[in-house]
Design an enzyme around this catalytic site. Structure first.
Site, PDB file in Angstrom:
ATOM      1  N   HIS A  98       1.356   4.843  -6.928  1.00 48.30           N
ATOM      2  CA  HIS A  98       0.812   4.312  -5.467  1.00 48.30           C
ATOM      3  C   HIS A  98       2.398   5.018  -4.537  1.00 48.30           C
ATOM      4  O   HIS A  98       1.432   4.621  -3.125  1.00 48.30           O
ATOM      5  CB  HIS A  98       1.929   2.836  -5.838  1.00 48.30           C
ATOM      6  CG  HIS A  98       2.403   1.972  -4.554  1.00 48.30           C
ATOM      7  ND1 HIS A  98       3.515   2.409  -4.036  1.00 48.30           N
ATOM      8  CD2 HIS A  98       1.793   1.190  -3.867  1.00 48.30           C
ATOM      9  CE1 HIS A  98       3.627   1.583  -3.282  1.00 48.30           C
ATOM     10  NE2 HIS A  98       2.745   0.620  -2.947  1.00 48.30           N
ATOM     11  N   GLU A 116      -1.029   7.213  -3.058  1.00 48.44           N
ATOM     12  CA  GLU A 116      -1.574   6.657  -2.158  1.00 48.44           C
ATOM     13  C   GLU A 116      -0.872   6.075  -0.420  1.00 48.44           C
ATOM     14  O   GLU A 116      -1.745   6.634   0.267  1.00 48.44           O
ATOM     15  CB  GLU A 116      -2.543   4.975  -2.661  1.00 48.44           C
ATOM     16  CG  GLU A 116      -2.201   3.565  -1.809  1.00 48.44           C
ATOM     17  CD  GLU A 116      -1.536   2.496  -1.657  1.00 48.44           C
ATOM     18  OE1 GLU A 116      -1.600   2.408  -0.313  1.00 48.44           O
ATOM     19  OE2 GLU A 116      -1.538   2.031  -2.817  1.00 48.44           O
ATOM     20  N   HIS A 117      -0.145   5.892  -0.369  1.00 51.41           N
ATOM     21  CA  HIS A 117       0.954   5.605   0.471  1.00 51.41           C
ATOM     22  C   HIS A 117       1.134   7.436   1.528  1.00 51.41           C
ATOM     23  O   HIS A 117       0.455   7.278   3.162  1.00 51.41           O
ATOM     24  CB  HIS A 117       2.138   5.678   0.558  1.00 51.41           C
ATOM     25  CG  HIS A 117       2.979   4.247   0.520  1.00 51.41           C
ATOM     26  ND1 HIS A 117       3.839   3.960   1.476  1.00 51.41           N
ATOM     27  CD2 HIS A 117       2.177   2.486  -0.632  1.00 51.41           C
ATOM     28  CE1 HIS A 117       3.648   1.869   0.776  1.00 51.41           C
ATOM     29  NE2 HIS A 117       3.107   1.654  -0.075  1.00 51.41           N
ATOM     30  N   GLU A 153       8.963  -2.087  -0.032  1.00 54.14           N
ATOM     31  CA  GLU A 153       7.882  -2.577  -0.561  1.00 54.14           C
ATOM     32  C   GLU A 153       8.662  -2.908  -1.911  1.00 54.14           C
ATOM     33  O   GLU A 153       7.997  -4.617  -1.911  1.00 54.14           O
ATOM     34  CB  GLU A 153       6.824  -1.820  -0.603  1.00 54.14           C
ATOM     35  CG  GLU A 153       5.647  -2.295  -0.894  1.00 54.14           C
ATOM     36  CD  GLU A 153       4.105  -1.750  -1.330  1.00 54.14           C
ATOM     37  OE1 GLU A 153       5.030  -0.558  -0.840  1.00 54.14           O
ATOM     38  OE2 GLU A 153       2.977  -1.693  -1.479  1.00 54.14           O
TER      39      GLU A 153
END
Lengths: 433, 429
Positions: B67, B70-71, B142
């Site tokens: 993840h 991905e960012h 997040e």
């Protein structure tokens, strides 16, 4: 060719809208009921559609009604409540397979329309009121739905902001009503309110799909027959311009990991105004997209948040800012957000920001009308505002907005209320970066 | 370029496997304004133990790295890619799931430019110590946002009840502590291992010309110097078939408790047709047990044990599979007991033929509805393809499922021994 083939015909008691398209594998039906949001009716109005979808004369229980929908190749029937400007809108949405894509070729759409007409006009009753057991079940469910807002902190903070910002204005009311008013509603009260809805609400009926307008109008005339004389269209409610004398700051504390910062601003512009599209561009530059000032400054430059955005309520003329931050970063974040607006007022808007925002807004509207439910929402703006703006006018109008116009609308914007839901204790008082 | 016709659905799918191994699929949807494209790697949060490209020894990487990667793909030396998409009128995004990382855009103009931007940015990583550190604050927020979300906590609580070792139990974003350890070198190592074209799928759906799109993609890929890569070695510890624990309570400041029961799949090792049939069968059975037109639903609703949030679902991918049933409730203990009893009652009785046919119709109708969405088609098609299934086989498979198929699944999947309960309850002060 126009983007959308929208046609409208008035029949007694109802407007029939259709959009003919072969885009979808299903046909979408939406029935919108419009009336003002009011303190004394808001909770009854929130309860009503859930009771209506719980049984008709033909299918007197929810189980039987759902069974009938399943037999129509799993047609869906959903109830939705929304607040648009000063109205509390009840929506019934049905989505039903287009038999063209099935090996079984029965007339699904007709049966769907007939069923929806039954939900509206022929609900199951006993002793001249709604059924006691249905009403009590739906009251319990509604109360739980209102309570659950507290558990979703983003929704909760948004609700609290609106309550604070619109004190004394019916807009402060929650669309699901008041938790403390649910218990006192009787099946008789609710049925009396239902009769008022049938007499006074404005009804708009939309069908989107592989259909013909004339056929839809005929079907609607056949199934939606109103007994009594229904009131003619209501006048459009104008918003009062409220002056802001001082920013109202409200801080509350709960056991949360992340603080929720919500800010409410007044723009003094709504859907029907000539500077509406300039305001769309203004909000886009401010916080509508991933190139916007809020995203770039709060998130990318200062690493303060995962989300920092603004949205515009077209009929109330308000901008709502939201961001999730560490409690300790409250003041810093508020001041960065205020600076962004100040920047826009001072004309610090680049050509690049203008170009990106316009491209994104145009894209957004064209994407929205690709979705049947989104398309109905776009068309329904006309009913709420009494002002017609075609997709083509949207697109061309956005292109014509100048930087000066954006600065002018930015100058009118006033920060009204800051609501902050902060975390407790030390663990949230330390920064992670 | 090959093409496959799905007559009943009135769809034509174009596809090709390119020289470098990239699989490309294109679906023309001439009536739509919007084009939607996804570029997806077969790499998600569970792939945390593997042999890096060019090395001999397996490594274990920090939780949340897929993840995080991905960012960071969006940031380049000359700024961030969102800006470029927005300039071209496209809205871009990405998501990381257990088994996949997908990058995507949707747009109503400049499709070719945007498609090129999508492919090029995913194939051109740029990580520095500074940008990696900056992202830790953003992802930290997040994670905090999800920490406060009772639905998310209930979902992960249930999965973590089921699994002893399998990394599906780890939150996709990791924790504030685990992401603190991530370095730019870790990111490059994961990128080099998992982002080779032969591990990826590109899907384009919208008012496009398939031939023209395919040429653009082929030319783009031919200009890049990809060497063939050996198959990726991923490691998973042996997972016992029984759930780790029967019940867990997550205390949170909620007003309305949440309660979910779930069944852990005993042998989640299916692929292709077998997986498709199994997944659709479990979902069909769940609908027959708890759909809105069932006696069970009526009873639960009448007794005030459930509300509008009640839902159920089954998902399986190679290595894990589970069903979940539940929602908001005032009485979490009574709800879990009642649900358990209803499931056991259902599987001990013969199936009603009438209910089966009605439910089959309902599932077919819902699938048609889902096909209205280009997003659904691209995302689900990719998921199906990685699991060697075809999305457009769903309707025929639903039509072919027999009573005896369902009886097997009933006995197997809804075994009481595989059950577990997770409740989110009000935290005592």
């Amino acid at each position: 060719m126009a983007y959308v083939q929208h046609r409208m015909t008035e029949i007694p008691g109802m407007r029939i809208h259709s959009v003919e398209t072969k885009k979808y594998k299903t046909n979408t039906i939406v029935l919108q009921l419009k009336n003002l949001i009011k303190e004394d009716s808001v909770t009854k109005r929130a309860l009503l559609p859930y009771v209506m979808q719980s049984g008709t004369k033909k299918y007197p229980s929810s189980k039987q009604l759902r069974g009938a929908l399943d037999d129509l190749y799993g047609a869906t029937l959903n109830v939705d409540l929304s607040k648009k400007g000063n109205y509390q809108i009840i929506s019934f949405r049905m989505d039903i397979a287009n038999e063209k894509f099935l090996s079984d070729q029965s007339k699904l759409l007709d049966q769907g329309i007939a069923l929806l007409a039954d939900v509206l006009l022929r609900p199951v009753t006993e002793n001249g009121a709604f059924k006691e057991d249905i009403v009590s079940k739906e009251k319990r469910s509604l109360k739980q739905q209102i309570e659950s807002i507290y558990d979703d902190k983003m929704r909760y903070a948004n609700k609290r902001l609106i309550e604070e910002m619109f004190k004394g204005d019916p807009y402060h009311l929650n669309v699901y009503g008041n938790e403390n008013k649910v218990d006192q509603i009787t099946p008789q009260d609710l049925y009396a309110y239902y009769q008022e809805v049938l007499a006074n609400d404005e009804f708009d009926f939309y069908v989107v799909g592989d259909i013909s307008h004339d056929e839809i109008v005929n079907k609607a005339k056949q199934f939606f027959v109103f007994n009594e004389k229904r009131a003619a269209g209501q006048s459009i409610e104008k918003n009062e311009a409220v002056e802001v004398t001082k920013v109202n700051e409200v801080i509350e504390e709960q056991d949360v990991q992340q603080g929720k910062l919500h800010m409410g601003l007044r723009t003094y512009t709504t859907y029907a105004d000539p500077d509406y599209l300039a305001l769309q561009v203004c909000n886009g530059i401010f916080g509508g997209f991933s190139h916007s000032k809020l995203f770039i400054n709060v998130r990318e430059k200062h690493s303060l948040a995962y989300y920092a955005a603004s949205r515009f309520e077209s009929h109330k003329g308000s901008i709502f800012v939201m961001s999730g931050i560490e409690t300790a970063n409250y003041e810093k974040t508020v001041s960065i957000i205020k600076e962004q607006l100040e920047d826009m007022r001072n004309g610090n808007i680049t050509d690049d920001e203008m170009a990106k925002t316009k491209a994104m807004i145009k894209n957004q509207i064209l994407e929205t009308v690709d979705d049947a439910a989104g398309l109905v929402e776009v068309l329904y703006h006309q009913i709420i505002s009494g002002y017609e703006r075609s997709i083509e006018e949207w697109i061309n109008g956005i292109d014509r907005v100048t930087k000066d116009e954006v600065v002018e609308v930015a100058k009118k914007i006033k920060l009204d209320t800051i609501y902050f839901l902060k975390g407790r204790g030390n663990e949230n008082g330390t920064k992670t970066v | 370029m090959e093409q496959k016709q799905f007559d009943q659905l009135n769809e034509t799918l174009y596809f090709k496997t390119l020289q470098n191994g990239l699989k490309v699929f294109i679906l023309e949807k001439k009536e739509f304004n919007k084009t939607y494209a996804t570029f997806t790697t077969n790499y998600g949060s569970v792939d945390n133990h593997f042999t890096p490209l060019g090395k001999n020894e397996p490594v274990k990487v920090p939780d949340g790295i897929a993840h995080f990667l991905e960012h960071k793909m969006f940031e380049k030396e000359d700024g961030d890619v969102f800006q470029q998409f927005n300039q071209q009128g496209a809205s871009a995004n990405a998501f990381t799931s257990f088994k996949r990382t997908a990058y995507l855009f949707s747009t109503t103009n400049e499709v070719k430019k945007n498609l090129t931007t999508l492919i090029d940015f995913v194939q051109d990583p740029y990580f520095t110590e500074k940008t990696v550190e900056k992202e830790k604050g953003i992802i930290g927020q997040e994670i905090r946002m999800y920490d406060d979300n009772p639905d998310w906590r209930a979902y992960f609580g249930l999965i973590s009840n089921m699994y002893h070792h399998h990394p599906v139990k780890i939150d996709i974003a990791g924790t504030v502590e685990s992401i603190a350890k991530i370095t730019k070198d870790d990111l490059y190592e994961c990128y080099e291992t998992f982002y080779h074209p032969s591990n990826m799928i590109l899907f384009v759906v919208g008012p496009v010309d398939a031939k023209e799109m395919m040429e653009l993609i082929e030319t783009n890929q031919a200009s890049k110097d990809y060497k063939d890569q050996p198959p990726i070695e991923r490691f998973f510890d042996e997972e016992p078939s029984a759930p780790r624990t029967k019940k867990e309570i997550v205390p949170m400041p909620v007003q309305t408790p949440k309660c979910y029961i779930g069944f852990k799949e005993k042998q989640p090792e299916r692929k292709g047709e077998a997986l498709l049939k199994h997944e659709l069968s479990v979902n069909l059975l769940l609908e027959m047990m708890f759909g809105k037109s069932t006696e069970n639903y009526e009873k639960l609703y009448n007794e005030g044990l459930i509300d509008q949030t009640f839902a159920f679902d089954y998902t399986e991918e190679f290595g894990f599979g589970f069903s979940m049933i539940g929602g908001d409730t005032k009485d979490p203990d009574r709800l879990s007991e009642t649900l358990m009893k209803m499931v056991q009652d259902f599987i001990s009785k013969p199936l009603s033929k009438e209910d089966l046919e009605r439910t089959r119709k309902k599932k077919i109708g819902s699938f048609l509805r889902a096909l209205n969405s280009p997003e659904f088609i691209a995302n689900q098609f990719t998921r199906y393809e990685f699991n060697e299934m075809n999305l457009f086989d769903v309707i025929p498979t639903f039509e072919q499922i027999t009573e005896s198929d369902l009886l097997d699944v009933m006995k197997n999947h809804f075994d009481e021994k595989q059950a577990t309960v997770c409740q989110v309850r009000k935290k005592e002060a």
